[in-house]
Design a protein around this motif. Structure first.
Motif, PDB file in Angstrom:
ATOM      1  N   ALA A  59       0.837  -1.208   0.000  1.00  0.00           N
ATOM      2  CA  ALA A  59       0.000   0.000   0.000  1.00  0.00           C
ATOM      3  C   ALA A  59       0.872   1.259   0.000  1.00  0.00           C
ATOM      4  O   ALA A  59       0.615   2.209  -0.753  1.00  0.00           O
ATOM      5  N   ALA A  60       1.928   1.259   0.818  1.00  0.00           N
ATOM      6  CA  ALA A  60       2.791   2.443   0.917  1.00  0.00           C
ATOM      7  C   ALA A  60       3.500   2.717  -0.410  1.00  0.00           C
ATOM      8  O   ALA A  60       3.723   3.874  -0.783  1.00  0.00           O
ATOM      9  N   ALA A  61       3.828   1.642  -1.150  1.00  0.00           N
ATOM     10  CA  ALA A  61       4.509   1.807  -2.437  1.00  0.00           C
ATOM     11  C   ALA A  61       3.621   2.585  -3.409  1.00  0.00           C
ATOM     12  O   ALA A  61       4.106   3.422  -4.179  1.00  0.00           O
ATOM     13  N   LEU A  62       2.299   2.331  -3.361  1.00  0.00           N
ATOM     14  CA  LEU A  62       1.378   3.004  -4.283  1.00  0.00           C
ATOM     15  C   LEU A  62       1.334   4.508  -4.026  1.00  0.00           C
ATOM     16  O   LEU A  62       0.991   5.292  -4.906  1.00  0.00           O
ATOM     17  N   LEU A  63       1.650   4.918  -2.807  1.00  0.00           N
ATOM     18  CA  LEU A  63       1.594   6.331  -2.446  1.00  0.00           C
ATOM     19  C   LEU A  63       2.976   6.967  -2.391  1.00  0.00           C
ATOM     20  O   LEU A  63       3.118   8.113  -2.009  1.00  0.00           O
ATOM     21  N   GLY A  64       3.993   6.207  -2.761  1.00  0.00           N
ATOM     22  CA  GLY A  64       5.356   6.738  -2.704  1.00  0.00           C
ATOM     23  C   GLY A  64       5.761   7.103  -1.296  1.00  0.00           C
ATOM     24  O   GLY A  64       6.435   8.091  -1.060  1.00  0.00           O
ATOM     25  N   LEU A  65       5.354   6.279  -0.328  1.00  0.00           N
ATOM     26  CA  LEU A  65       5.624   6.602   1.079  1.00  0.00           C
ATOM     27  C   LEU A  65       6.709   5.725   1.685  1.00  0.00           C
ATOM     28  O   LEU A  65       6.777   5.576   2.899  1.00  0.00           O
ATOM     29  N   ALA A  85       6.227   5.357 -10.864  1.00  0.00           N
ATOM     30  CA  ALA A  85       7.251   6.119 -11.579  1.00  0.00           C
ATOM     31  C   ALA A  85       7.141   7.620 -11.289  1.00  0.00           C
ATOM     32  O   ALA A  85       7.986   8.402 -11.706  1.00  0.00           O
ATOM     33  N   ALA A  86       6.077   8.032 -10.563  1.00  0.00           N
ATOM     34  CA  ALA A  86       5.825   9.462 -10.371  1.00  0.00           C
ATOM     35  C   ALA A  86       6.865  10.098  -9.447  1.00  0.00           C
ATOM     36  O   ALA A  86       7.334   9.466  -8.493  1.00  0.00           O
ATOM     37  N   ASP A  87       7.234  11.352  -9.753  1.00  0.00           N
ATOM     38  CA  ASP A  87       8.161  12.051  -8.860  1.00  0.00           C
ATOM     39  C   ASP A  87       7.386  12.630  -7.668  1.00  0.00           C
ATOM     40  O   ASP A  87       6.152  12.622  -7.646  1.00  0.00           O
ATOM     41  N   LEU A  91       3.343  13.104  -7.017  1.00  0.00           N
ATOM     42  CA  LEU A  91       2.687  12.370  -5.928  1.00  0.00           C
ATOM     43  C   LEU A  91       1.927  13.338  -5.032  1.00  0.00           C
ATOM     44  O   LEU A  91       0.780  13.111  -4.667  1.00  0.00           O
ATOM     45  N   ALA A  92       2.568  14.443  -4.682  1.00  0.00           N
ATOM     46  CA  ALA A  92       1.954  15.402  -3.773  1.00  0.00           C
ATOM     47  C   ALA A  92       0.781  16.136  -4.436  1.00  0.00           C
ATOM     48  O   ALA A  92      -0.235  16.387  -3.805  1.00  0.00           O
TER      49      ALA A  92
END
Ligand SMILES: Nc1ncnc2c1ncn2[C@@H]1O[C@H](COP(=O)(O)OP(=O)(O)OP(=O)(O)O)[C@@H](O)[C@H]1O
Ligand code: NI
Length: 325
Positions: A59-65, A85-87, A91-92
């Motif tokens: 789950a955290a990977a999907l949010l770049g966390l 792949a999002a920077d 993401l923010a």
């Protein structure tokens, strides 16, 4: 608004997600390996498995966390964006809260300790919805009500809330953006029965209104109540994906591990799976469940192929006809 016919294209398409934590002394933790999933609009999928199997990391990977020492490969397409792949800026601005809402596993850690719930909701509503000023207070109250957060506690700080109320505050924040995908990490842990019902009800409504919900849980009873499909994770891999009705009813799970998980429930045989999951820093080459599996053969020294939503050399029965892919 109800979306009765989900679009053919999945809302979330996760392909071959692999997450490695690189620790000191060359230690590598294989937290998630080759995870693939599709999630349709209107669907609720429960990701289940024992503690430490990689659910929250997925789950955290999907949010770049994930922390900086992490290597993430694979793709996760949602709304035309590959969130893996999002920077950070994307993401923010586009992903967190807007494409993906998160009900975190530890709400206390995600709420801002020095600000009241009202002020945090206020900020999130302003940021995500950007309404005219005079509508803000009403939208904040509405957001709280959606997660059954009591209006008379809005001016409390997080430390003044019980675990259940902190959970509802975090849920309220996660719902504000009406994100097409909602991730709920152990949303029912520590809640009493009424609150479990209220929370699963809210998640179900969210899915029924045409969004997708991924609920991460080791509470199989909650999963049964809310999910359309179940994905079972073991030692970082998704070993079975099945329609919830087949999984919890007849014919039951196909993977011996999934079968063992259900049999361990107090409402069933109350017979725990013998042994312990392997350490993710020292995984065997073959099937990671083989050492605990009553049906293991020499074939299990190799990784089982992924086929029909299952990764096992010796499923308990062949795929039932007409089961969802
Ligand atoms: N930042 C990190 N650095 C190193 N290892 C980590 C890190 N975060 C998680 N892990 C490891 O990754 C593995 C998967 O953890 P994860 O939190 O996804 O488990 P989980 O399935 O969510 O368990 P639980 O049900 O207890 O929440 C665990 O072995 C954990 O120790
Ligand atoms: Ni977790």
């Amino acid at each position: 608004m109800n979306a009765d016919a989900p679009p053919a294209a999945p809302l979330l398409s996760l392909r071959d997600l692999t997450v490695r934590f690189r620790l000191r002394h060359g230690v590598e933790v294989a937290a998630v390996t080759g995870a693939s999933l599709d999630l349709a609009a209107g669907e609720c999928l429960a990701l289940v498995g024992e503690s430490g199997c990689g659910k929250s990391v997925l789950a955290a990977a999907l949010l770049g966390l994930l922390p900086a020492n992490t290597e993430v490969t694979g793709a996760a397409l949602i709304g035309g964006v590959d969130v893996l792949a999002a920077d950070e800026r994307t993401l923010a601005r586009r992903v967190r809260g807007r494409l993906i809402g998160l009900v975190p596993q530890s709400p206390a850690a995600h709420l801002n300790p020095v600000r009241t719930v009202r002020s945090q909701l206020h900020e999130t509503v302003r940021e995500l919805l950007d309404p005219p000023r005079d509508r803000l207070p009403g939208l904040v109250r509405q957001a709280a009500a959606r997660a059954s957060f009591p209006a008379d506690h809005l001016d409390h700080h997080p430390h003044q809330l019980s675990g259940g109320l902190a959970q509802r505050a975090a849920t309220a924040l996660a719902l504000v953006g009406d994100a097409p995908l909602l991730l709920a990490d152990e949303p029912t842990t520590g809640l009493d029965r009424d609150l479990v019902d209220a929370t699963t009800g809210e998640l179900r409504r969210h899915a029924d209104s045409g969004r997708a919900v991924l609920i991460v849980t080791h509470d199989l009873t909650a999963a049964q109540r809310v999910a359309d499909r179940v994905a079972v994770m073991y030692a970082g891999r998704i070993v079975e994906v099945a329609p919830a009705a087949d999984f919890f009813g007849t014919p039951g799970p196909r993977h011996p591990y999934a079968h063992g998980l259900l049999e361990a429930l107090p409402t069933r045989a109350f017979r725990p799976i013998p042994g312990m999951p392997p350490e993710l820093s020292r995984l065997p080459d073959g099937c990671a469940f083989a050492p605990r599996c009553p049906h293991a053969t020499t074939a299990c020294h190799e990784q089982p192929p992924q086929y029909d939503g299952l990764a096992c050399h010796h499923p308990r029965f062949p795929l039932p006809e007409a089961a969802g892919a």
